[in-house]
Scaffold this active site. Structure first.
Site, short mmCIF file in Angstrom:
data_model
loop_
_atom_site.label_atom_id
_atom_site.label_comp_id
_atom_site.label_asym_id
_atom_site.label_seq_id
_atom_site.Cartn_x
_atom_site.Cartn_y
_atom_site.Cartn_z
N ARG A 133 -19.39 55.07 12.96
CA ARG A 133 -18.23 54.15 12.25
C ARG A 133 -17.60 55.19 11.23
O ARG A 133 -16.68 54.39 10.44
CB ARG A 133 -18.85 53.04 11.42
N LYS A 165 -16.42 50.61 1.43
CA LYS A 165 -17.61 50.63 2.05
C LYS A 165 -17.49 52.14 2.87
O LYS A 165 -16.76 52.24 3.80
CB LYS A 165 -17.60 49.52 3.25
N LYS A 181 -20.19 49.83 -1.56
CA LYS A 181 -21.32 49.56 -0.88
C LYS A 181 -21.43 51.03 -0.01
O LYS A 181 -20.26 51.29 0.45
CB LYS A 181 -21.14 48.28 0.53
N GLU A 184 -8.34 52.18 -1.40
CA GLU A 184 -8.99 50.87 -0.63
C GLU A 184 -9.12 49.45 -1.66
O GLU A 184 -8.63 48.59 -0.94
CB GLU A 184 -10.16 51.29 -0.12
C1 PBG Z 1 -21.40 44.89 9.21
C2 PBG Z 1 -22.34 45.16 8.07
C3 PBG Z 1 -23.20 46.15 7.76
C4 PBG Z 1 -23.95 45.83 6.48
C5 PBG Z 1 -23.27 44.84 5.95
N1 PBG Z 1 -22.38 44.43 6.91
C6 PBG Z 1 -23.65 47.50 8.73
C7 PBG Z 1 -22.75 48.42 9.13
O1 PBG Z 1 -21.83 48.52 8.52
O2 PBG Z 1 -23.34 49.49 9.85
C8 PBG Z 1 -25.04 46.93 6.18
C9 PBG Z 1 -25.89 46.28 4.96
C10 PBG Z 1 -27.15 46.83 4.78
O3 PBG Z 1 -27.28 47.97 5.03
O4 PBG Z 1 -28.24 46.32 4.06
N2 PBG Z 1 -20.53 45.72 9.61
#
Ligand code: PBG
Length: 323
Positions: free
Chosen positions: A217, A195, A248, A233
């Site tokens: 983040r 991610k 993602k 990861e």
């Molecule tokens: C929770 C999370 C996020 C998304 C999915 N789970 C936001 C983030 O990490 O800031 C993003 C999903 C999307 O943008 O459609 N941490």
């Protein structure tokens, strides 16, 4: 001399021929529809940066899932907007938390749908970070305890799959252990293994009210230029017991998706995130692109790169378009 013996156009002449030799095909089973659950009743509030996506109260969520299931949606993933937030994300693991109530309502109205729960803390913490914060830092190991508690309470509320997305080191192992110790050894973990710290999450943070109050983040989500690190990861989550690995966002990381596909023989998911959805929607609203065509081409590219499962706000429209 390949030409004129070889003429690739022979197999492109008709739709029947193209369909016969088509490599990557989308099916309704590929999709997971994300849902944002909020408090109240009869609430259906459209997210301004995501046309067609709503904050839904628990009753509306259950009705929405039942309608979606009837039109072919097989899986949903639930995110929560709690009434109150605090330093320790109490709402994430409360027995009557917003996601826990939604899961119970969904499983009651539509028992056969696969109800997934996003396991994270950012929607529930007052500071909007994905774990416990001390001295402006997200403390890893303490956050694991809360993530494990959250996953367990989601499983207890009926989640068929839990999906940790906080990017804390060791989160899959912590969750696997908590589930196994409480009789949920059959509940799969779909790990947001790879991610990235992405600008494409912008609209989601409006939808889920989860923007960090300070900083960003980048100290826990991955640095976008890194692909080798993504393999590390993925490997760690795989070894910790992840049943499904996820990459993602999807489209700007198709190279990474393909690399994970080639190295790991477990099911692979890709999240076509909020910003990727919003870009297509906005261009379509301006009349600059053919929305259905671009949507299907985009989702197909994710499948072609190697995803078995696609999380997308377009799930319903894609199924409709597939007929
Ligand atoms: C929770 C999370 C996020 C998304 C999915 N789970 C936001 C983030 O990490 O800031 C993003 C999903 C999307 O943008 O459609 N941490």
């Amino acid at each position: 001399m390949p030409f004129p013996i070889h003429r690739p156009r022979r197999l492109r002449r008709t739709e029947a021929l193209r369909s016969l030799v088509r490599e990557a095909k989308l099916t309704r089973d590929d999709f997971v529809l994300p849902l944002f659950v909020c408090s109240g009743t009869n609430v259906r509030r459209e997210v301004s940066s995501m046309p067609g996506v709503f904050n839904l109260s628990v009753d509306e969520t259950a009705a929405e899932v039942s309608r979606a299931f009837d039109m072919g949606i097989r899986s949903v993933i639930v995110f929560g907007l709690p009434e109150a937030k605090d330093e320790i994300a109490s709402g994430a693991y409360a027995e009557d938390g917003i996601v826990q109530r939604a899961l119970r309502a969904i499983k009651k109205s539509t028992p056969d749908v696969i109800a997934m729960a996003d396991t994270c803390l950012c929607e529930y913490t007052s500071h909007g970070h994905c774990g416990v914060v001390r001295d402006n830092d997200v403390v890893n190991d303490e956050s694991l305890k809360l993530l494990a508690k959250t996953a367990l309470s989601q499983a207890e509320a009926g989640a068929d799959v839990v999906a940790p997305s906080a990017m804390m080191d060791g989160q899959v192992a912590a969750i696997r252990e908590a589930l196994d110790n409480s009789g949920f050894e059959h509940t799969p973990v779909m790990a947001y293994a790879v991610k990235y710290a992405s600008g494409f999450y912008g609209p989601f943070r409006e939808a889920a009210d989860s923007a960090p109050a300070f900083g960003d983040r980048r100290a826990y989500q991955m640095d976008p230029p890194n692909a080798r690190e993504a393999m590390r990861e993925a490997q760690l989550d795989y070894e910790e017991g992840a049943d499904i690995l996820m990459v993602k966002p999807a489209t700007v990381y198709l190279d990474v998706l393909r690399m994970v596909r080639e190295r790991f023989d477990c099911p692979l998911a890709a999240y076509h995130v909020s910003g990727e959805y919003a870009l297509i929607k906005a261009a379509a609203q301006k009349g600059w692109i053919d929305e259905q065509r671009v949507m299907l081409e985009t989702l197909t590219s994710i499948k072609r790169a190697g995803a078995d499962i696609i999380l997308t706000y377009y799930a319903r429209e894609a199924i409709k378009a597939l007929g």
